[in-house]
Write an enzyme that holds these catalytic residues in place. Structure first.
Site, PDB file in Angstrom:
ATOM      1  N   GLY A 278       0.618  -0.924   0.272  1.00  0.00           N
ATOM      2  CA  GLY A 278      -0.028   0.176   0.062  1.00  0.00           C
ATOM      3  C   GLY A 278       0.924   1.336  -0.232  1.00  0.00           C
ATOM      4  CG  MET A 280       8.077   2.305   2.961  1.00  0.00           C
ATOM      5  SD  MET A 280       8.579   1.033   4.111  1.00  0.00           S
ATOM      6  CE  MET A 280       9.499   2.069   5.248  1.00  0.00           C
ATOM      7  CG  HIS A 314      -0.895   2.744   8.752  1.00  0.00           C
ATOM      8  ND1 HIS A 314      -0.865   1.826   9.507  1.00  0.00           N
ATOM      9  CD2 HIS A 314       0.510   2.226   8.484  1.00  0.00           C
ATOM     10  CE1 HIS A 314      -0.626   0.856   9.224  1.00  0.00           C
ATOM     11  NE2 HIS A 314       0.961   0.790   9.136  1.00  0.00           N
ATOM     12  CD  GLU A 315       1.925   4.018   4.973  1.00  0.00           C
ATOM     13  OE1 GLU A 315       3.011   3.741   6.094  1.00  0.00           O
ATOM     14  OE2 GLU A 315       1.296   2.781   5.376  1.00  0.00           O
TER      15      GLU A 315
HETATM   16  N1  B3K Z   1       6.143  -0.736   6.795  1.00  0.00           N
HETATM   17  C1  B3K Z   1       5.504  -0.601   5.793  1.00  0.00           C
HETATM   18  C2  B3K Z   1       5.103  -2.431   4.590  1.00  0.00           C
HETATM   19  C3  B3K Z   1       6.552  -2.679   4.350  1.00  0.00           C
HETATM   20  C4  B3K Z   1       5.931  -4.391   3.534  1.00  0.00           C
HETATM   21  C5  B3K Z   1       7.622  -4.803   3.611  1.00  0.00           C
HETATM   22  N2  B3K Z   1       7.334  -5.995   2.409  1.00  0.00           N
HETATM   23  C6  B3K Z   1       3.892  -0.016   5.061  1.00  0.00           C
HETATM   24  C7  B3K Z   1       3.462  -0.116   6.722  1.00  0.00           C
HETATM   25  O1  B3K Z   1       3.340  -0.903   6.742  1.00  0.00           O
HETATM   26  O2  B3K Z   1       2.758   1.389   6.922  1.00  0.00           O
HETATM   27 ZN    ZN Z   2       2.535   0.246   8.836  1.00  0.00          ZN
END
Ligand code: B3K
Ligand code: ZN
Length: 882
Positions: A278, A280, A314-315
């Protein structure tokens, strides 16, 4: 002779793929070096990028003294290695890693590597997408860019210089703040960035391309102005308003609710169309899948708008829960993901309404996490081992992780929980922490005893709570027993604390009992609750306080009462679900006779009628109550104990129920449809009205397909928004009716060239109820717009198919074969996305024997492929062994 024969055999045999090593949580040791500063120099090109990394390294006084510095690599070759400015040959390669021997305490290590972004189809590390360059480093992608201690407990500040052709890359972005820009010879230019916040390498990001920004400042609680930009291709700029507004709302909410302020002067979000997931949360430079940025009412549904808002939030929330406090090692992933999911869920509850959002979240948990917890891939929210960490970005780590923290919040109360999170942020700011650190901070800050509660972090599997009750004088005695199912590697388990909000109502007088929270801490527990009448009915796990399965037998009248009258919205939803699950599983398993099947359907139709007529409900909540349990949830409910799930029978029973509802409530459904059709698009009640219309079309399609086709065609033709268009087309796609082809074709024509909408067009057809779905999917795979290199497109066709119970579980195994073929074809291109298809086949043990054998055979076919990626190797073998 024998010897010669043996040696020939050995020489000719294909190389046995080495089993990727198992990494264990208990083996954690701190890294021997610290890296206070990292300098990176990028000479950018789509075909070739040269990276020079300079690491300031110092011995870690808290770790064992060693001379060797292990720098992780993945497919890299060092062009040069220098120590303190002098070429060094004191290094060796060990597999993909570079091991450098250092004599002293402090050094500067400079390494140059070259990479080919346009060859990178894995979409990990630095890669090309639509002519731009971007990165994805979590979890272990940074090692595909340069040699580095690529582990989350090595925190460093990053100073980055990017150079490239101005015409190809007019915009150069990186983490932190931009400190300098300038022109270079030959049409080239540069930008220099510095991120003052020490971070692990997985949070590094870089973007270079031809981008335009939608900008809008945010003033923080302490009065600092933050420049916020949403970067997209120029032609997408008019679809970015919602993303920017969502970002501003998230920034404000995190200040108000968790006291968290943003800490840089710049917040950049970039949308890219080739992305494995989705989005990062890279520090100050989030990279997003376009799906979670671009939205306008012509191209995105109401649910898409919610998705954008939720993922942006979320991010953003990760800036504190993930970036300021990161994870010590990848076993602690739920520390940042579970907590951040909870934070985004609470945010969306506040933005959109608590009851409906809670129901949506529970539905996701049940559809995605329950099957995982009950199958071969089950793992605790804090796993004990992995071969490939990408396989552990799961619904368990994310969604169950959020539920576990939500339970702490329920037990502490909102205010005390806030004291716990304040202490956590305060105590561990700037650190790479563990789940244990989090629990301890909540324990200390909120004043809770969480000693036994820690079991939720180490034990996998969904607890089942067996409920029985008796009346004793003025009280109801509620007896609860928790059953903790065995999961791979965990047969013996200890009782966990299970907090349940309960109330005892009276279904004769309609009196509603007061709510209280009880906590079941032992295997068995008895709780005495006050009665409010002589026909008590228990409302349990209100608000879904614990991620468990409640097992109880309530009669139809009690369920009808709860569905119509409970003062807890979730409990109403749950009663509707229980009513339908009971009827459908009894029918699908052959446990009900014809009369019982009919009675079961009648009860659901009656409850539905009450819901449609209930003037106290808004349409958003009404549509939640009108929704039948998903095929996947019914699968879980049927596959209990020794009983196996029969997807064909579940599907037939569910369709028959839809037909009964459509026929039994025909005039009510039509009236509701007409009422909702009059609600204007931008009316605040519009979202709910559109949901009701889509549901009504689904029921009518089962009972009166011609009428449904007529209504859906009209809805499609007159729609002024994507929600109505999609709702109509989903229904039409499942019908054998001339309107199907016409509307699909007109939709394609209208949106040709818009990737996100064309993804929908693939999905409608792969997810439809049409009897020829598999043939449609096969044809679509040959469509000029289909490509295996874009994860959104692959998912739009094949994830939809894997989520279409009737087609995927077609009794001859053709659906299974198709998904196995996708895994085999995709694995060499994009292992992370390929491995995501394995769990669908991994459910074979809980399914009736005919299909189980076919699914297992497909898994074995995948397992037998040469050179499987670590991702797919691990998932397939766990699915076969577990
Ligand atoms: N932290 C990233 C997810 C990364 C996945 C790597 N395979 C997105 C999230 O959870 O916000
Ligand atoms: Zn996350």
């Amino acid at each position: 002779m024998d010897i010669a024969h043996d040696s020939i055999t050995v020489a000719d045999a294909p190389p046995t793929p080495a089993e990727p090593p198992l990494i264990r949580r208990e083996d954690y040791t701190p890294f021997a070096w610290i890296v206070p500063e990292t300098r990176l120099h990028f000479d950018l090109g789509i075909k070739r990028t040269t990276v020079t990394a300079t690491l300031t390294v110092r011995r870690n006084a808290k770790a064992a003294a060693v001379q060797v510095l292990r720098l992780n690599g993945d497919g890299l070759t060092a062009k040069s290695v220098m120590v303190d400015g002098t070429v060094s040959d004191d290094w060796v390669m060990e597999g993909p890693d570079l091991l450098l021997t250092l004599q002293g305490e402090d050094h500067q290590v400079t390494i140059t590597t070259e990479i080919a972004p346009d060859q990178n189809t894995t979409l990990m590390g630095l890669y090309a997408s639509n002519g731009m360059l971007c990165t994805q480093c979590e979890a272990e992608g940074f090692r595909r860019i340069t040699f580095f201690p690529d582990r989350p407990d090595v925190l460093s500040t990053y100073r980055v210089r990017m150079e490239g052709e101005r015409s190809a890359f007019p915009i150069l972005l990186c983490n932190g703040n931009k400190e300098a820009t300038g022109e270079l010879e030959g049409g080239r230019h540069f930008a220099e960035w510095f991120d003052p916040w020490p971070k692990p390498s997985y949070l590094f990001a870089l973007v270079a391309g031809d981008l335009a920004a939608k900008s809008g400042p945010f003033t923080t609680m302490s009065g600092r102005e933050v420049e916020c930009n949403i970067w997209v291709r120029a032609e997408d700029l008019d679809r970015t308003d919602h993303a920017l507004e969502s970002l501003h709302r998230s920034m404000k909410w995190d200040e108000d609710v968790f006291g968290r302020e943003y800490d840089l002067d710049l917040y950049n979000i970039v949308a890219v169309s080739d992305f494995n997931m989705g989005a990062m949360e890279n520090k100050g430079l989030n990279v997003f899948n376009t799906k979670f940025v671009l939205a306008d009412s012509d191209t995105a549904t109401d649910a898409d708008f919610d998705g954008v808002e939720g993922v942006i939030a979320h991010e953003y929330f990760h800036n504190w829960s993930g970036n300021r406090i990161t994870c010590r090692d990848w076993f602690q992933l739920s520390l940042k993901e579970g907590f951040t999911v909870l934070r985004d869920q609470l945010f969306s509850q506040d933005m959109r309404g608590e009851a409906v959002k809670r129901i949506e979240d529970v539905r996701i948990l049940r559809a995605a996490q329950f099957p995982e917890d009950a199958g071969p891939l089950a793992h605790p929210i804090r796993p004990d081992s992995y071969r490939e960490i990408s396989n552990f970005y799961t619904a368990t780590v994310y969604n169950k992780g959020a539920e576990v923290i939500r339970m702490m919040r329920s037990m502490a109360g909102v205010q005390a929980f806030r004291k716990g999170t304040d202490l956590y942020f305060d105590r561990h700011d700037g650190e790479a922490a563990t789940c244990e650190d989090f629990v301890k901070a909540i324990e200390d800050g909120a004043g809770l005893d969480l000693e036994q509660f820690r079991l939720w972090y180490s034990q996998a599997g969904t607890p089942r709570i067996e409920v029985s009750e008796r009346v004793d004088g003025e009280e109801l005695v509620l007896s609860l027993k928790q059953v903790l199912p065995a999961t791979p590697g965990q047969t013996e388990k200890s009782a966990m604390p299970i907090p349940l909000r309960v109330a005892v109502h009276d279904c004769e007088s309609g009196a509603l009992g007061a709510e209280q929270t009880i906590v079941l801490t032992e295997e068995h527990g008895e709780f005495r609750l006050p009665l409010v009448g002589s026909r008590p009915v228990v409302s349990i796990n209100r608000g879904y306080t614990a991620p468990v399965v409640i097992e109880r037998l309530l009669d139809r009248d009690a369920l009808l009462f709860l569905a119509a009258k409970d003062d807890d919205s979730f409990a109403r939803y749950e009663a509707m679900q229980e009513l339908a699950v009971g009827a459908l599983v009894a029918e699908a398993s052959g446990e009900a006779d014809a009369a019982q099947i009919l009675a079961g359907r009648e009860a659901v139709v009656e409850a539905m009628q009450a819901v449609i007529a209930d003037a106290s409900l808004d349409d958003s909540m009404r549509s939640e109550l009108m929704m039948l349990p998903s095929g996947s949830y019914l699968f879980e409910a049927m596959a209990t104990g020794e009983r196996k799930a029969d997807p064909g029978a579940i599907h037939d029973a569910r369709e028959a129920m839809k037909k009964a509802i459509g026929a039994g409530q025909s005039s009510e459904l039509h009236a509701a449809y007409e009422r909702c059709a009059k609600v204007a698009f931008d009316d605040p009640a519009g979202v709910g009205a559109r949901k009701v219309k889509t549901l009504v079309l689904g029921y009518l399609a089962a009972s009166d397909p011609d009428k449904a086709a007529e209504l859906a065609s009209h809805q499609f033709d007159s729609a002024d928004n994507m929600t109505d268009r999609q709702g109509a087309l989903m229904v039409l796609s499942g019908l054998e009716h001339p309107a199907r082809e016409e509307r699909l074709a007109s939709f394609y024509q209208r949106y040709s060239g818009n990737d996100l909408v064309i993804d929908k067009w693939f999905t409608f057809q792969a997810l439809s109820l049409h009897p020829n779905v598999l043939a449609h999917v096969e044809a679509l795979a040959g469509h000029p717009d289909f490509t295996m290199t874009n994860p959104n497109r692959v998912r739009s066709l094949y994830m939809a198919l894997a989520g279409n119970p009737a087609a995927f579980h077609e009794a001859n195994g053709a659906g299974y074969r198709m998904i196995a073929d996708v895994i085999i074809a995709l694995d060499p291109i994009n292992p992370q996305t390929a491995a995501r298809f394995v769990p669908a086949l991994g459910r074979w043990r809980r399914i009736e024997p005919g299909r189980a054998a076919l699914m297992k055979a497909e898994l074995e076919r995948v397992a037998a492929q040469d050179n499987l990626s670590r991702d797919t190797f691990e998932q397939v073998n766990r699915s076969l062994d577990g």
